[in-house]
Write a protein that holds these residues in place. Structure first.
Motif, PDB file in Angstrom:
ATOM      1  N   GLY A 204       0.434  -1.402   0.298  1.00 24.38           N
ATOM      2  CA  GLY A 204       0.150  -0.066  -0.434  1.00 24.38           C
ATOM      3  C   GLY A 204       0.875   1.076   0.026  1.00 24.38           C
ATOM      4  N   ARG A 205       1.951   0.916   0.567  1.00 23.95           N
ATOM      5  CA  ARG A 205       2.589   2.509   0.439  1.00 23.95           C
ATOM      6  C   ARG A 205       4.041   2.594  -0.946  1.00 23.95           C
ATOM      7  N   ILE A 206       4.309   3.928  -0.973  1.00 26.24           N
ATOM      8  CA  ILE A 206       5.081   3.786  -1.993  1.00 26.24           C
ATOM      9  C   ILE A 206       6.925   3.148  -2.217  1.00 26.24           C
ATOM     10  N   SER A 207       6.782   2.767  -3.466  1.00 25.20           N
ATOM     11  CA  SER A 207       8.104   2.323  -3.500  1.00 25.20           C
ATOM     12  C   SER A 207       8.713   2.804  -4.408  1.00 25.20           C
ATOM     13  N   ILE A 208       9.697   3.132  -4.701  1.00 26.28           N
ATOM     14  CA  ILE A 208      10.831   4.223  -4.937  1.00 26.28           C
ATOM     15  C   ILE A 208      11.994   3.468  -5.752  1.00 26.28           C
ATOM     16  N   LEU A 209      12.326   3.403  -6.676  1.00 27.83           N
ATOM     17  CA  LEU A 209      13.445   2.808  -6.925  1.00 27.83           C
ATOM     18  C   LEU A 209      14.236   4.084  -7.785  1.00 27.83           C
ATOM     19  N   ASN A 210      15.642   3.933  -8.034  1.00 28.25           N
ATOM     20  CA  ASN A 210      16.414   4.656  -8.117  1.00 28.25           C
ATOM     21  C   ASN A 210      17.759   4.463  -9.454  1.00 28.25           C
TER      22      ASN A 210
ATOM     23  N   ASP B 142       4.062  -7.236  -6.715  1.00 27.90           N
ATOM     24  CA  ASP B 142       5.330  -6.163  -6.725  1.00 27.90           C
ATOM     25  C   ASP B 142       6.559  -6.810  -6.633  1.00 27.90           C
ATOM     26  N   SER B 143       6.954  -7.743  -5.520  1.00 31.10           N
ATOM     27  CA  SER B 143       8.285  -8.035  -5.523  1.00 31.10           C
ATOM     28  C   SER B 143       8.511  -8.937  -6.854  1.00 31.10           C
ATOM     29  N   ALA B 144      10.130  -8.276  -6.789  1.00 31.61           N
ATOM     30  CA  ALA B 144      10.904  -8.785  -7.865  1.00 31.61           C
ATOM     31  C   ALA B 144      12.066  -8.403  -8.039  1.00 31.61           C
ATOM     32  N   VAL B 145      12.222  -8.544  -9.158  1.00 32.22           N
ATOM     33  CA  VAL B 145      13.995  -8.143  -9.060  1.00 32.22           C
ATOM     34  C   VAL B 145      13.372  -6.321 -10.662  1.00 32.22           C
ATOM     35  N   TYR B 146      14.817  -5.801  -9.977  1.00 29.33           N
ATOM     36  CA  TYR B 146      14.039  -4.637 -11.096  1.00 29.33           C
ATOM     37  C   TYR B 146      15.800  -3.913 -11.790  1.00 29.33           C
ATOM     38  N   PHE B 147      15.292  -3.934 -12.973  1.00 23.75           N
ATOM     39  CA  PHE B 147      16.473  -2.999 -13.849  1.00 23.75           C
ATOM     40  C   PHE B 147      16.170  -2.191 -14.193  1.00 23.75           C
TER      41      PHE B 147
ATOM     42  N   GLY C 146      20.958  -4.167 -11.057  1.00 21.80           N
ATOM     43  CA  GLY C 146      18.913  -4.185 -10.283  1.00 21.80           C
ATOM     44  C   GLY C 146      19.269  -4.091  -8.675  1.00 21.80           C
ATOM     45  N   THR C 147      17.746  -4.315  -8.612  1.00 22.81           N
ATOM     46  CA  THR C 147      17.527  -3.396  -6.743  1.00 22.81           C
ATOM     47  C   THR C 147      16.149  -5.237  -6.660  1.00 22.81           C
ATOM     48  N   THR C 148      16.257  -5.461  -5.817  1.00 19.92           N
ATOM     49  CA  THR C 148      15.593  -6.342  -4.823  1.00 19.92           C
ATOM     50  C   THR C 148      14.479  -5.972  -4.503  1.00 19.92           C
ATOM     51  N   LEU C 149      13.863  -5.830  -4.860  1.00 22.10           N
ATOM     52  CA  LEU C 149      12.160  -5.079  -3.865  1.00 22.10           C
ATOM     53  C   LEU C 149      11.517  -6.206  -3.672  1.00 22.10           C
ATOM     54  N   GLN C 150      10.541  -5.455  -2.729  1.00 26.59           N
ATOM     55  CA  GLN C 150      10.481  -6.901  -1.606  1.00 26.59           C
ATOM     56  C   GLN C 150       9.453  -5.830  -1.119  1.00 26.59           C
ATOM     57  N   VAL C 151       7.198  -6.739  -1.077  1.00 27.22           N
ATOM     58  CA  VAL C 151       6.365  -5.837  -0.671  1.00 27.22           C
ATOM     59  C   VAL C 151       6.234  -6.402   0.945  1.00 27.22           C
ATOM     60  N   LYS C 152       5.877  -6.234   1.785  1.00 22.57           N
ATOM     61  CA  LYS C 152       5.125  -7.001   2.619  1.00 22.57           C
ATOM     62  C   LYS C 152       4.137  -7.141   2.856  1.00 22.57           C
ATOM     63  N   PRO C 153       3.237  -7.891   3.093  1.00 26.30           N
ATOM     64  CA  PRO C 153       1.996  -7.929   3.335  1.00 26.30           C
ATOM     65  C   PRO C 153       0.972  -6.828   4.965  1.00 26.30           C
TER      66      PRO C 153
END
Lengths: 116, 111
Positions: free
Chosen positions: B16-22, B84-89, B104-111
């Motif tokens: 529910g929160r924002i994810s910011i990948l740079n 959305d939990s995945a690796v983002y390139f 790559g950045t590994t994003l983990q979205v916790k329930p």
């Protein structure tokens, strides 16, 4: 419409053995690419083919050869495998720049290669 | 010489929160910037891109921002979902069609 397909999915080779990774796309794309993915390194371009009949080196071409067999197929060959070539290999394709083109490439599912 | 860099190997956010990948880059000649998402044992899938002449592109929950003066781009995911939990390139395109990828950045979205 399968997109980009790769065979095999997994392969184990001994040092010095050779093998060919196969890639095919059914999207009528002109350009095709081979990448390797290693932990912490992202995807690095090995070879690419801008059109049928042309190939060119990418960032890490040493130890590899490629063949653009026709518009659909682009193969990657390891003539004498080395442990440093243990990696996950991805093939990709892209259409020509033009209306609607956003720079994107479409990837296959990958081949996980281990060289012992 | 790494032309495209993702300096954060991992990111964890609440659902529910924002994810910011740079992502940072060094070459001013790049014509497109792209984000790819990758699940384990699958190939990367294209997510969103932005032309070098734009500063923002939005597609549903995903927005990419480009700051050319800082040579920086970011991907915002709002709201974040567990799927959305995945690796983002991030990747940058040269006008030859070749892509140069970040690490790559590994994003983990916790329930």
């Amino acid at each position: 419409n399968a997109g980009v397909t790769q065979t095999p999915k997994f392969q184990v080779l001994k040092t010095g053995q050779s093998m060919t990774l196969q890639c095919a796309q059914d999207m009528n794309h002109n350009s095709m690419y081979w990448y390797r993915q290693d932990p912490g390194m992202g995807l690095r371009l090995i070879y690419y083919s801008a059109s049928e009949g042309t190939t060119d080196k990418g960032e890490v071409p040493n130890g590899y050869n490629v063949s653009r067999l026709n518009k659909r197929e682009f193969s990657l060959r390891l003539e004498s495998a080395a442990p440093s070539q243990t990696s996950v290999y991805f093939c990709a394709s892209s259409g020509p720049p033009g209306q609607g083109f956003r720079g994107e490439q479409y990837f296959g599912p990958g081949t996980r290669l281990t060289v012992t | 010489d790494q032309q495209v860099k993702q300096n954060s190997p991992s990111l964890s956010v609440q659902e529910g929160r924002i994810s910011i990948l740079n992502c940072d880059y060094t070459n001013s000649m790049f014509d497109y910037f792209l984000w790819y998402k990758k699940y384990p044992a699958e190939g990367p899938t294209f997510l969103i891109s932005i032309s070098s002449i734009k500063d923002k592109n939005e597609d549903g929950r995903f927005t990419v921002f480009l700051n050319k003066s800082a040579k920086h781009l970011s991907l915002h995911i709002v709201p974040s979902q567990p799927g959305d939990s995945a690796v983002y390139f991030c990747a940058a395109s040269l006008n030859t069609g070749k892509l140069i990828f970040g690490q790559g950045t590994t994003l983990q979205v916790k329930p």
